[in-house]
Design a protein around this motif. Structure first.
Motif, PDB file in Angstrom:
ATOM      1  N   LEU A  96      34.585  46.417  29.462  1.00 16.00           N
ATOM      2  CA  LEU A  96      34.398  46.057  30.873  1.00 16.00           C
ATOM      3  C   LEU A  96      33.697  47.157  31.672  1.00 16.00           C
ATOM      4  CD1 LEU A  96      37.673  44.098  31.703  1.00 16.00           C
ATOM      5  CD2 LEU A  96      35.388  43.203  31.249  1.00 16.00           C
ATOM      6  N   ARG A  97      33.724  48.378  31.148  1.00 13.42           N
ATOM      7  CA  ARG A  97      32.973  49.456  31.785  1.00 13.42           C
ATOM      8  C   ARG A  97      31.478  49.132  31.826  1.00 13.42           C
ATOM      9  NH1 ARG A  97      35.858  53.907  32.491  1.00 13.42           N
ATOM     10  NH2 ARG A  97      37.284  53.688  30.761  1.00 13.42           N
ATOM     11  N   LEU A 113      35.600  52.497  39.344  1.00 13.30           N
ATOM     12  CA  LEU A 113      34.588  52.713  38.312  1.00 13.30           C
ATOM     13  C   LEU A 113      34.257  54.189  38.144  1.00 13.30           C
ATOM     14  CD1 LEU A 113      32.123  49.822  39.231  1.00 13.30           C
ATOM     15  CD2 LEU A 113      33.717  49.895  37.315  1.00 13.30           C
ATOM     16  N   ILE A 123      38.969  47.541  28.006  1.00 15.43           N
ATOM     17  CA  ILE A 123      38.563  48.504  29.038  1.00 15.43           C
ATOM     18  C   ILE A 123      37.195  49.148  28.762  1.00 15.43           C
ATOM     19  CG2 ILE A 123      39.212  50.699  30.151  1.00 15.43           C
ATOM     20  CD1 ILE A 123      42.057  49.577  30.291  1.00 15.43           C
TER      21      ILE A 123
END
Ligand SMILES: Nc1ncnc2c1ncn2[C@@H]1O[C@H](COP(=O)(O)OP(=O)(O)O)[C@@H](O)[C@H]1O
Ligand SMILES: [Mg+2]
Lengths: 241, 306
Positions: free
Chosen positions: B79-80, B108, B76
């Motif tokens: 992927l930000r 997001l 996580i």
């Protein structure tokens, strides 16, 4: 989790699911307007069994499947899963959000039917006080009894690319309701029959399963819900996309 | 510990599908600010590799590190900082471009103004309130790139972003991508089955074929590998070809032209002397530099299928 649900909301806000949620209440409106024959001392309860029979036996279980399939359709159609799962969100969040939205749609369906019931009752001029407790137990019970159905249908809808496959599964599992619901032996243990057992007023002794305790029915609903939900969740967290 | 210099690094990355390794022991390494061209013919394993980079599929073996972190452990937070477009653009047809971006924006948590920003980067501002199902493929691709840019990623992964577009669409996407590292400050991984498509923008290339990474280096090194060959224009090429073969030269005759591989100055001089001595008339002696595309085709051995 909240951001996930807020994101889902954009997708269904202007979707056909809302039209579907009106189908069962509209049919109930017709049945109630033309089919109501007052019999005895419990007019609201009579109206409730009249309106909820077809709804709880067929429409509600079928809708659980149709909603689930629709919520997954736009993800399968053009790479939605792939895009969502490459975002900084966990797969668990994605799956839970889908389930929450699915239960929300079923709640809307129930609410619409309740409104129809109240309108028809008023137009027929039923004078006795509205039995809020009975009505609430019936509609909320029917909704809760959809938990295992929704869980299984979400699992099937996530697993199959096609729109028709989960619907076929849904129909095949719902049709036996017509037979099973009158059976003392199978009715109480068949998850697809639970919405009906939960919704029809308990004063109505027409059905075999009704001598069973609330606790048994709740155990069947909860047990099958846990199994189906855990299976779908585990499947989704490991699914390659 | 993984090397901090690499934005993206895989070690022994392997994926077994249908009984064979469609990605086999791949070691990618991409540095900050690069435009990395990930090349390979159709079915080479590009998309499968990219799925593993993004945590969409699990490797059978090997590891993926982005920003020095393991994708399995810190998916996580990684992927930000990554924007992606895998295989074909994802979209919800019944929603407008703006709504499609809003779906992603809410995940997001970036400011609403980003939507207008990325729409103008891909020049979709005017079409932003139309349902996406009516978009052309090129517009969908641009929306896909806009979506990938939404979170202001440090790494942009674009899998065949020009696939299925006409030459004008390809050119447009190429210009857009070329302008990104300067304007957006990102590192880009872009895959393609055509070298010519990434040739002008890539700073480094990796070539994958049948699951194996067969080349990974700067684009300049690849150009240096471009072997030159000499083309001879003569009066009777077929007879000349036999003559050269009998003298041990690496000559080739394809019914159109007579060529000799790897010939230095002295060899060329010797060949011309031989030909003249045997009364061949020599019209032309030309050097032909192999195109990068030809090298790519030779390396991957897929001339026919492309
Ligand atoms: N689920 C699967 N099962 C078996 N083989 C697969 C599967 N998915 C992809 N492949 C095979 O893996 C190879 C690589 O595919 P892919 O990564 O899509 O190639 P590329 O993106 O380079 O065109 C292909 O030969 C394809 O047939
Ligand atoms: Mg591909």
């Amino acid at each position: 989790m909240l951001k996930m649900i807020r994101s889902e909301w954009i997708k269904i806000r202007r979707s056909v699911v809302w039209l579907l949620s009106g189908v069962s209440p509209i049919i109930a409106l017709a049945i109630g307007t033309f089919g109501y024959r007052p019999k005895g001392g419990f007019p609201w309860e009579e109206m409730l069994s009249l309106l909820s029979a077809l709804h709880a036996m067929l429409f509600l279980p079928l809708l659980a499947g149709v909603y689930a399939a629709l919520l997954c359709r736009y993800e399968h159609a053009a790479g939605g899963w792939k895009q969502m799962l490459a975002m900084p969100v966990s797969r668990t969040q994605v799956y839970f959000a889908k389930f929450v939205i699915l239960m929300l749609l079923l709640a809307v369906t129930q609410a619409l039917l309740l409104i129809v019931l109240l309108i028809i009752g008023a137009t027929h001029g039923i004078g006795s006080p509205i039995p809020w407790g009975t009505l609430f137990a019936s509609f909320a019970g029917g909704w809760l009894a959809c938990l295992p159905l929704a869980a299984l249908q979400l699992f099937v809808s996530v697993a199959f690319q096609s729109f028709a496959a989960p619907l076929a599964v849904n129909v095949i599992l719902t049709i036996p309701n017509v037979l099973v619901v009158n059976s003392e032996r199978f009715g109480p243990y068949y998850p697809w029959a639970q919405p009906m057992l939960a919704m029809l007023p308990r004063t109505d002794y027409g059905f075999g399963a009704f001598h069973l305790s609330m606790e048994t029915l709740a155990a069947v609903v909860l047990g099958s819900f846990c199994v189906f939900f855990a299976a779908g969740w585990a499947y989704f967290t490991n699914k390659p996309v | 510990m993984s090397n901090q210099a690499w934005i993206l690094e895989t070690r022994g990355l392997t994926k077994r599908l249908g009984g064979k390794n469609v990605v086999n022991e791949v070691n990618l390494a991409i540095g900050k600010g690069e435009i990395y061209g990930f090349l390979g013919p159709n079915g080479a394993g590009k998309t499968t590799t990219i799925r593993m980079l993004l945590g969409l599929a699990k490797p059978t073996k090997g590891s993926v590190h982005l920003f020095g972190r393991d994708i399995r452990k810190e998916r996580i937070p990684i992927l930000r900082k990554v924007g992606s477009l895998v295989e074909y653009p994802s979209y919800y047809g019944h929603l407008t471009a703006k709504e499609n971006l809003e779906v992603v924006r809410r995940l997001l948590g970036v400011p609403r103004s980003r939507i207008d920003d990325v729409l103008s980067v891909v020049r979709l501002t005017k079409e932003a309130d139309r349902a996406v199902k009516g978009y052309s493929l090129g517009m969908k691709q641009r929306l896909g790139i806009a979506t990938a840019l939404l979170g202001q990623p440090e790494l942009l992964v674009l899998d065949e972003p020009t696939n299925g577009l006409d030459p004008a669409g390809i050119q447009e996407i190429r210009e857009l991508i070329k302008s990104l590292p300067a304007t957006q400050g990102v590192t880009i991984l872009i895959s393609s089955h055509l070298l010519s498509e990434v040739e002008q923008m890539a700073t480094r290339v990796g070539i994958i074929d049948k699951g194996n990474l067969i080349y990974q280096d700067g684009i300049r090194m690849l150009r240096e590998r471009a072997k030159s060959r000499i083309r001879f224009g003569v009066s009777e090429p077929e007879a000349a070809w036999r003559l050269l073969l009998s003298h041990g030269y690496e000559a080739a005759w394809d019914r159109h032209q007579l060529t000799v591989e790897r010939a230095d100055d002295r060899t060329v001089a010797a060949i011309v002397t031989q030909l003249v001595r045997q009364n061949h008339q020599v019209y032309r002696v030309e050097e032909e530099t192999a195109s990068l595309e030809r090298i790519f085709l030779e390396m991957t051995g897929t001339e026919g299928s492309l």
